[in-house]
Design a protein around this motif. Structure first.
Motif, PDB file in Angstrom:
ATOM      1  N   ASN A 168      -9.433  -4.144  -1.818  1.00 55.83           N
ATOM      2  CA  ASN A 168      -9.654  -3.130  -0.795  1.00 55.83           C
ATOM      3  C   ASN A 168      -8.637  -3.360   0.295  1.00 55.83           C
ATOM      4  OD1 ASN A 168     -11.733  -1.520  -1.700  1.00 55.83           O
ATOM      5  ND2 ASN A 168     -13.338  -2.656  -0.636  1.00 55.83           N
ATOM      6  N   ARG A 169      -8.545  -2.406   1.192  1.00 56.23           N
ATOM      7  CA  ARG A 169      -7.683  -2.606   2.363  1.00 56.23           C
ATOM      8  C   ARG A 169      -8.565  -2.694   3.592  1.00 56.23           C
ATOM      9  NH1 ARG A 169      -6.731   3.272   1.711  1.00 56.23           N
ATOM     10  NH2 ARG A 169      -7.353   4.202   3.684  1.00 56.23           N
ATOM     11  N   LYS A 170      -8.156  -3.557   4.473  1.00 57.05           N
ATOM     12  CA  LYS A 170      -8.854  -3.716   5.743  1.00 57.05           C
ATOM     13  C   LYS A 170      -7.838  -3.434   6.840  1.00 57.05           C
ATOM     14  CE  LYS A 170     -11.242  -7.109   8.582  1.00 57.05           C
ATOM     15  NZ  LYS A 170     -11.605  -8.499   8.739  1.00 57.05           N
TER      16      LYS A 170
ATOM     17  N   LYS B  18      -7.300  -3.382  -8.766  1.00 55.59           N
ATOM     18  CA  LYS B  18      -8.584  -2.668  -8.712  1.00 55.59           C
ATOM     19  C   LYS B  18      -9.643  -3.456  -7.929  1.00 55.59           C
ATOM     20  CE  LYS B  18      -8.214   0.149 -12.853  1.00 55.59           C
ATOM     21  NZ  LYS B  18      -8.768   0.415 -14.201  1.00 55.59           N
ATOM     22  N   ASN B  19      -9.524  -4.771  -7.895  1.00 53.61           N
ATOM     23  CA  ASN B  19     -10.474  -5.618  -7.159  1.00 53.61           C
ATOM     24  C   ASN B  19     -10.217  -5.611  -5.655  1.00 53.61           C
ATOM     25  OD1 ASN B  19     -11.629  -6.387  -9.572  1.00 53.61           O
ATOM     26  ND2 ASN B  19     -10.608  -8.374  -9.655  1.00 53.61           N
TER      27      ASN B  19
ATOM     28  N   LYS C 293     -10.739  -8.712  -0.858  1.00 51.79           N
ATOM     29  CA  LYS C 293     -11.545  -8.559  -2.074  1.00 51.79           C
ATOM     30  C   LYS C 293     -12.625  -7.502  -1.850  1.00 51.79           C
ATOM     31  CE  LYS C 293     -11.084 -13.415  -3.363  1.00 51.79           C
ATOM     32  NZ  LYS C 293     -11.795 -14.659  -3.650  1.00 51.79           N
ATOM     33  N   ARG C 294     -12.859  -6.682  -2.875  1.00 45.62           N
ATOM     34  CA  ARG C 294     -13.970  -5.720  -2.821  1.00 45.62           C
ATOM     35  C   ARG C 294     -15.307  -6.462  -2.780  1.00 45.62           C
ATOM     36  NH1 ARG C 294     -12.762  -0.425  -3.848  1.00 45.62           N
ATOM     37  NH2 ARG C 294     -10.772  -0.069  -4.884  1.00 45.62           N
TER      38      ARG C 294
ATOM     39  N   TYR D 178       0.841  -1.198   0.000  1.00 48.48           N
ATOM     40  CA  TYR D 178       0.000   0.000   0.000  1.00 48.48           C
ATOM     41  C   TYR D 178       0.881   1.255   0.000  1.00 48.48           C
ATOM     42  CZ  TYR D 178      -3.230   3.576   1.651  1.00 48.48           C
ATOM     43  OH  TYR D 178      -3.958   4.729   1.785  1.00 48.48           O
TER      44      TYR D 178
END
Length: 181
Positions: A141-143, A138-139, A155-156, A117
């Motif tokens: 997300n960050r948690k 693009k698929n 995953k989004r 990131y």
């Protein structure tokens, strides 16, 4: 000794519901350069075959592609997710092809995902324009994982693939650990 021809490789795999991803990177100072990106997708209703039993060098299969990278470059480390790849990696380790390391999907993965990131945010990862890698990034997300700044790539949506983003995270971690500037 590591050089600009040195590579850190990462493998992430599923058998039937996910794809098999492979990413190789090199390092230039504080930058990471993706040099090889490939995914294998299982046939509808089928499973990914990791190797061609008649020809282990067949690059249509993950084993053959990995063998080519090892032959052509100074592959310093192959990081892999042991969940699906233990048997695959163990067989190749026994052949002494390269240095393989299990990449724990717990704390080391959180650190690597945060590092990826930061590399993206700071423009220290050079984008090759690979369409599969672009899609997987693009698929993703960050948690966040608490106050310590660690995060996980997720995953989004459940149906999306992020295997190559995970590979890039593990490969970048390997590059900073094993490849000289």
């Amino acid at each position: 000794f590591p050089s600009h021809d040195s590579r850190a490789v990462a493998l992430d795999a599923g058998v039937s519901g996910d794809c098999f991803g492979m990413v190789a990177v090199s390092r230039d100072g504080d930058k990471v350069l993706p040099r090889f990106v490939r995914k294998w997708t299982p046939p509808k209703g089928g499973k990914i075959q990791y190797s061609n039993p008649m020809d282990p060098n067949d690059e249509d299969y993950p084993e053959g592609a990995l063998r080519r990278l090892i032959r052509e470059y100074n592959v310093v480390v192959v990081n892999y997710d042991p969940y699906q790849l233990h048997d695959f990696a163990t067989r190749l380790i026994e052949q002494n092809l390269a240095h393989f390391e299990e990449f724990n999907q717990g704390a080391p993965r959180l650190v690597a995902d945060k590092q990826l990131y930061d590399l993206i945010r700071e423009r220290r990862i050079l984008h090759t324009g690979d369409p599969d890698l672009t899609e997987h990034i693009k698929n993703a997300n960050r948690k966040s994982d608490g106050e310590d700044g660690k995060l996980r790539i997720v995953k989004r949506a459940d149906h999306l693939k992020i295997d190559l983003a995970v590979c890039l995270s593990m490969a970048a971690a390997g590059a900073f650990e094993y490849l000289s500037e």
